[in-house]
Design a protein around this motif. Structure first.
Motif, PDB file in Angstrom:
ATOM      1  N   ARG A  82       0.604  -1.657   0.154  1.00 21.68           N
ATOM      2  CA  ARG A  82       0.258   0.082  -0.408  1.00 21.68           C
ATOM      3  C   ARG A  82       0.677   1.685  -0.010  1.00 21.68           C
ATOM      4  O   ARG A  82       0.175   2.062  -0.593  1.00 21.68           O
ATOM      5  CB  ARG A  82      -0.921   0.333   0.385  1.00 21.68           C
ATOM      6  N   LEU A 129      -1.068   4.743  -0.670  1.00 18.78           N
ATOM      7  CA  LEU A 129      -2.287   4.217  -0.422  1.00 18.78           C
ATOM      8  C   LEU A 129      -1.855   4.410   1.144  1.00 18.78           C
ATOM      9  O   LEU A 129      -3.233   5.219   1.812  1.00 18.78           O
ATOM     10  CB  LEU A 129      -3.236   2.844  -0.329  1.00 18.78           C
ATOM     11  N   ALA A 133      -1.075   6.545 -11.176  1.00 17.32           N
ATOM     12  CA  ALA A 133      -3.044   5.340 -11.255  1.00 17.32           C
ATOM     13  C   ALA A 133      -1.999   5.360 -12.886  1.00 17.32           C
ATOM     14  O   ALA A 133      -3.119   4.076 -13.545  1.00 17.32           O
ATOM     15  CB  ALA A 133      -3.335   5.974 -11.166  1.00 17.32           C
ATOM     16  N   VAL A 160       1.208   2.751 -11.937  1.00 13.36           N
ATOM     17  CA  VAL A 160       1.386   2.487 -11.270  1.00 13.36           C
ATOM     18  C   VAL A 160      -0.433   1.576 -10.874  1.00 13.36           C
ATOM     19  O   VAL A 160      -0.746   2.201 -10.282  1.00 13.36           O
ATOM     20  CB  VAL A 160       2.042   2.668 -10.050  1.00 13.36           C
ATOM     21  N   LEU A 188      -2.400  -1.284  -9.235  1.00 18.25           N
ATOM     22  CA  LEU A 188      -3.406  -1.976  -7.979  1.00 18.25           C
ATOM     23  C   LEU A 188      -4.419  -2.494  -8.362  1.00 18.25           C
ATOM     24  O   LEU A 188      -5.030  -2.257  -8.555  1.00 18.25           O
ATOM     25  CB  LEU A 188      -3.179  -0.982  -6.798  1.00 18.25           C
ATOM     26  N   PRO A 205      -6.412  -4.438  -5.011  1.00 20.48           N
ATOM     27  CA  PRO A 205      -6.007  -4.690  -3.689  1.00 20.48           C
ATOM     28  C   PRO A 205      -7.068  -6.353  -3.145  1.00 20.48           C
ATOM     29  O   PRO A 205      -6.734  -6.520  -4.345  1.00 20.48           O
ATOM     30  CB  PRO A 205      -6.710  -3.437  -3.566  1.00 20.48           C
ATOM     31  N   SER A 235     -12.203  -5.345  -2.643  1.00 22.70           N
ATOM     32  CA  SER A 235     -13.116  -4.532  -3.786  1.00 22.70           C
ATOM     33  C   SER A 235     -14.175  -5.027  -3.931  1.00 22.70           C
ATOM     34  O   SER A 235     -14.660  -6.171  -4.019  1.00 22.70           O
ATOM     35  CB  SER A 235     -11.923  -4.355  -5.095  1.00 22.70           C
ATOM     36  N   VAL A 236     -15.035  -3.903  -4.003  1.00 24.33           N
ATOM     37  CA  VAL A 236     -16.077  -4.544  -3.675  1.00 24.33           C
ATOM     38  C   VAL A 236     -16.605  -4.113  -5.433  1.00 24.33           C
ATOM     39  O   VAL A 236     -16.893  -3.093  -6.013  1.00 24.33           O
ATOM     40  CB  VAL A 236     -16.998  -3.494  -2.837  1.00 24.33           C
ATOM     41  N   GLY A 239     -10.964   1.001 -15.034  1.00 20.30           N
ATOM     42  CA  GLY A 239      -9.676   0.941 -15.252  1.00 20.30           C
ATOM     43  C   GLY A 239      -9.132   1.706 -16.798  1.00 20.30           C
ATOM     44  O   GLY A 239      -7.876   2.129 -15.888  1.00 20.30           O
ATOM     45  N   ARG A 294     -10.526 -13.215 -11.944  1.00 21.59           N
ATOM     46  CA  ARG A 294      -9.716 -12.554 -13.276  1.00 21.59           C
ATOM     47  C   ARG A 294      -9.968 -11.205 -13.825  1.00 21.59           C
ATOM     48  O   ARG A 294      -9.370 -10.359 -13.905  1.00 21.59           O
ATOM     49  CB  ARG A 294      -9.902 -14.129 -14.268  1.00 21.59           C
ATOM     50  N   TRP A 317     -11.223  -8.975 -12.173  1.00 18.98           N
ATOM     51  CA  TRP A 317     -10.430  -7.895 -11.044  1.00 18.98           C
ATOM     52  C   TRP A 317      -8.874  -7.540 -11.540  1.00 18.98           C
ATOM     53  O   TRP A 317      -8.527  -6.557 -11.866  1.00 18.98           O
ATOM     54  CB  TRP A 317      -9.796  -8.118 -10.188  1.00 18.98           C
ATOM     55  N   MET A 344      -9.429  -5.159 -14.741  1.00 20.25           N
ATOM     56  CA  MET A 344      -9.513  -4.436 -14.956  1.00 20.25           C
ATOM     57  C   MET A 344      -7.805  -3.487 -14.475  1.00 20.25           C
ATOM     58  O   MET A 344      -7.720  -2.469 -14.760  1.00 20.25           O
ATOM     59  CB  MET A 344     -10.168  -3.974 -13.175  1.00 20.25           C
ATOM     60  N   GLN A 381      -5.590  -0.884 -17.665  1.00 17.22           N
ATOM     61  CA  GLN A 381      -5.041   0.495 -16.864  1.00 17.22           C
ATOM     62  C   GLN A 381      -3.389   0.810 -17.829  1.00 17.22           C
ATOM     63  O   GLN A 381      -3.162   1.709 -17.667  1.00 17.22           O
ATOM     64  CB  GLN A 381      -5.274   0.174 -14.590  1.00 17.22           C
TER      65      GLN A 381
END
Lengths: 290, 370
Positions: free
Chosen positions: A76, A81, A105, A108, A110, A112, A115-116, A130, A176, A178, A181, A185
């Motif tokens: 983090r 973060l 962003a 780098v 991330l 986490p 995540s929801v 993303g 997969r 997530w 996403m 990015q």
């Protein structure tokens, strides 16, 4: 993996063409992301003490260590973060605290630990999120956004799921998604916090193979993993932590010893050569029979 | 398509990936005009349009119905400036401000509710549930207990009370950042405390003053004039574009703070902007009409279910809020002629029913998932 090998090489060339940043290919820049004497924590509790880490460029760096040793806090901190109380996290030599958020962003990414997914959101909608650091008020869905999302779906094998709701998917498919996403990015550096947790063995291996593939395409990956043997098998750079400090780091074949397992986890173990890969394989010793 | 076959083993097995397959759900289309690009969802646009039309229809019905015996033709004539003085006064000075206020006020409450629900990641996180309305009421009661009531004192005190409650809840919920659930729980706690404090104040007030504050406190649009509508319009024009521009950031934050921060969103800034705008909207409506219950809670969620979107969206919510409040006003006026019930009573009944349903269905889905 052998069957996929030629494919990944083609893909790798494709990716290098996407990221034309000369620093990616330059041999001088051995690292882009580094923590420098970082002390960090939450409220009054200090988790990391004076920790320094250089993430080797193009590596699959895996952080291991017992629970509450500061693995996640380190990750983090690398993603800004957590703000260090002392020390700096550097990206290309300058402190990430002084970088514009969107620019960071774009460099780098991330994934986490938790995540929801908003209720009912479709896979493509989630993956498209993303793209946010690349978008602006007027440029909200350009051609490059669409191709990045399609590419991320392809690579993670979620193309066929794109119109499905994320909450209907299996755990492996969800993970997969997530990862897709994070891939959309299109960051040269990707941080993953326990990407294999809650997955069965088949999906764990799938995710780790995907990480290896991404590394071969030129990305730098940093992951926190719980499974020591997975870390030893897949990492190109292993970081072992205990009590907020780095106990050892290096190639798994160099540092993956019984002494390290004893020192870091307090577990007596034998280390043998993995019959599949030749990498170290940790086998905890059985307690003496009574 | 040679790259697609090498892209991935899975897609190689199942046939190559087609570039023109549906990416999002059907009906979502990209628009790209030179520098501008976005996606739009046909269903959301159609439903929002339908809600706007319905709200305007009910509003028109409110314009032409009532005890004064004014016909649709008379109303149209008055609006176009060709009616006698009596009709003009009823239409332009009595009915029109009230009707415009219910449209704009409903939209304002709904947008505020949408923002609160998104930021707290909870369908219960609306300004009325987490203490804002109770705080506004406390403000009105407090100044009344010092002997100030009336056109200026009550609304100003209400806004101050609501804002103070908002700040208090935010500060009490602060713990190196603000989490949604903590805001709701702290808000409910503060709300309960203020509620009992309000009851106490009511008992010590003079009967006459208590009654006048209670009338305001029921939430009524009976006495709305253009002087109430203009500030609301001004605040809406000021805040709504800002909120819309932050809507995408707000939706990304629903995935969790870490995921949103990882995508380059400045969490505290988005939160501060959205909460401030939301509270301003509720404050200006409450100041004019008293606390109107449940529109902020219900409208975003109803719009969400109609559009089938994955998170509360501002424009459909606004249209739904306008429809809800005008409809409630129509019921309040029509069912109890010649008297007119406070519109807050109607929204309370409708919204209360919805809240019970929401709690029951939330409980069910929790049970089903475990």
């Amino acid at each position: 993996m052998a069957a996929g090998e030629p494919g990944t090489i083609t893909k790798g060339q494709h990716m290098t063409a996407l990221h034309t940043d000369p620093r990616l290919d330059s041999a001088q820049a051995a690292h882009r992301l580094a923590a420098q004497e970082v002390t960090a924590g939450y409220d009054a509790r200090t988790v990391l003490r004076d920790l320094s880490l250089h993430v080797p460029e193009g590596s699959f760096t895996v952080i291991i260590g017992p629970n509450a040793c500061g693995k996640t806090t380190l990750l983090r901190s690398l993603a800004r973060l957590v703000r260090p109380e002392a020390g700096h996290v550097l990206l290309d030599g300058s402190a990430i605290t002084s970088m514009p958020t969107k620019q960071l962003a774009r460099t780098v990414g991330l994934l986490p630990q938790t995540s929801v997914a908003p209720e009912g959101i479709t896979v493509a909608d989630l993956v498209a999120r993303g793209r946010h650091p690349h978008q602006s008020l007027l440029k909200r869905w350009g051609h490059e956004d669409e191709s990045a999302v399609r590419h991320a779906l392809d690579v993670t094998g979620t193309s066929k799921l794109s119109t499905r709701a994320v909450d209907e998917l299996s755990g492996g498919q969800r993970q997969r998604t997530w990862i897709a996403m994070a891939l959309a990015q299109q960051t040269p550096i990707l941080l993953l916090d326990e990407p294999t947790t809650y997955l069965d063995i088949a999906h764990q291996i799938e995710v780790l193979e995907l990480c290896t593939q991404l590394r071969k395409q030129g990305r730098t990956l940093v992951a926190v993993l719980h499974d020591l043997n997975h870390a030893l098998r897949y990492a190109t750079h292993l970081v072992a932590m205990r009590d907020g400090e780095i106990m050892a780091q290096g190639h798994p074949e160099q540092i993956g010893t019984a002494e390290l397992v004893q020192e870091v986890f307090g577990v007596a173990a034998r280390v043998i050569a993995d019959p599949e890969t030749g990498r170290p394989l940790v086998i905890p010793k059985a307690p003496p029979e009574r | 398509m040679t790259t697609a076959t090498t892209a991935n083993q899975r897609s190689a097995q199942t046939g190559h990936v087609q570039r023109n397959t549906v990416l999002f759900r059907p009906g979502v289309r990209p628009v790209r005009i030179s520098g501008f690009s976005t996606t739009f969802d046909v269903r959301t646009i159609l439903i929002t349009a339908a809600l706007v039309v319905a709200a305007l229809a009910v509003a028109w019905w409110n314009m032409i119905s009532g005890s004064a015996g004014i016909t649709a033709t008379d109303t149209l004539g008055a609006l176009l400036g060709g009616a006698d003085e009596g009709t003009s006064r009823v239409v332009l000075e009595w009915r029109a401000p009230r009707v415009v206020f219910t449209l704009l006020g409903g939209a304002a409450l709904a947008v505020a509710g949408a923002v609160f629900q998104s930021q707290t990641r909870n369908p219960l996180g609306s300004p009325d549930i987490i203490g804002f309305s109770t705080g506004a009421y406390t403000g009105a009661l407090l100044v009344a207990s010092f002997g100030f009531t009336g056109l200026l004192a009550t609304p100003l005190a209400a806004v101050a009370g609501g804002l103070a409650t908002g700040v208090l809840v935010y500060l009490l919920a602060w713990k190196g950042g603000v989490s949604g659930l903590r805001i709701i729980i702290v808000g409910i706690g503060v709300s309960i405390f203020l509620g009992s404090f309000n009851t106490y104040l009511m008992t010590v007030l003079d009967l006459e003053i208590a009654m006048s504050v209670a009338t305001w406190g029921a939430g009524s649009v009976n006495d709305i004039t253009w002087a109430h509508v203009l500030p609301l319009l001004a605040i809406l024009l000021l805040t709504f574009p800002v909120m819309l521009s932050q809507a995408r950031n707000m939706h990304l934050m629903e995935m969790g703070d870490d995921a949103a921060a990882g995508l380059g969103i400045r969490l505290e800034r988005v939160r501060l902007v959205q909460f401030t705008c939301g509270i301003l909207l509720v404050a200006v409506v409450t100041a004019a009409a008293g606390p109107i219950a449940f529109v902020a809670l219900v409208a975003p969620q109803l719009a969400l279910r109609l559009t089938g979107a994955s998170s509360v969206q501002l424009l459909p919510a606004a249209a739904m809020g306008a429809l809800l409040l005008t409809t409630s006003d129509a019921i309040a006026r029509a069912e109890f002629l010649p008297a007119s019930l406070p519109v807050g009573v109607i929204t309370l009944i409708l919204g209360g029913g919805y809240l019970v349903w929401l709690l029951v269905s939330l409980g069910r889905s929790r049970k089903a998932s475990t």
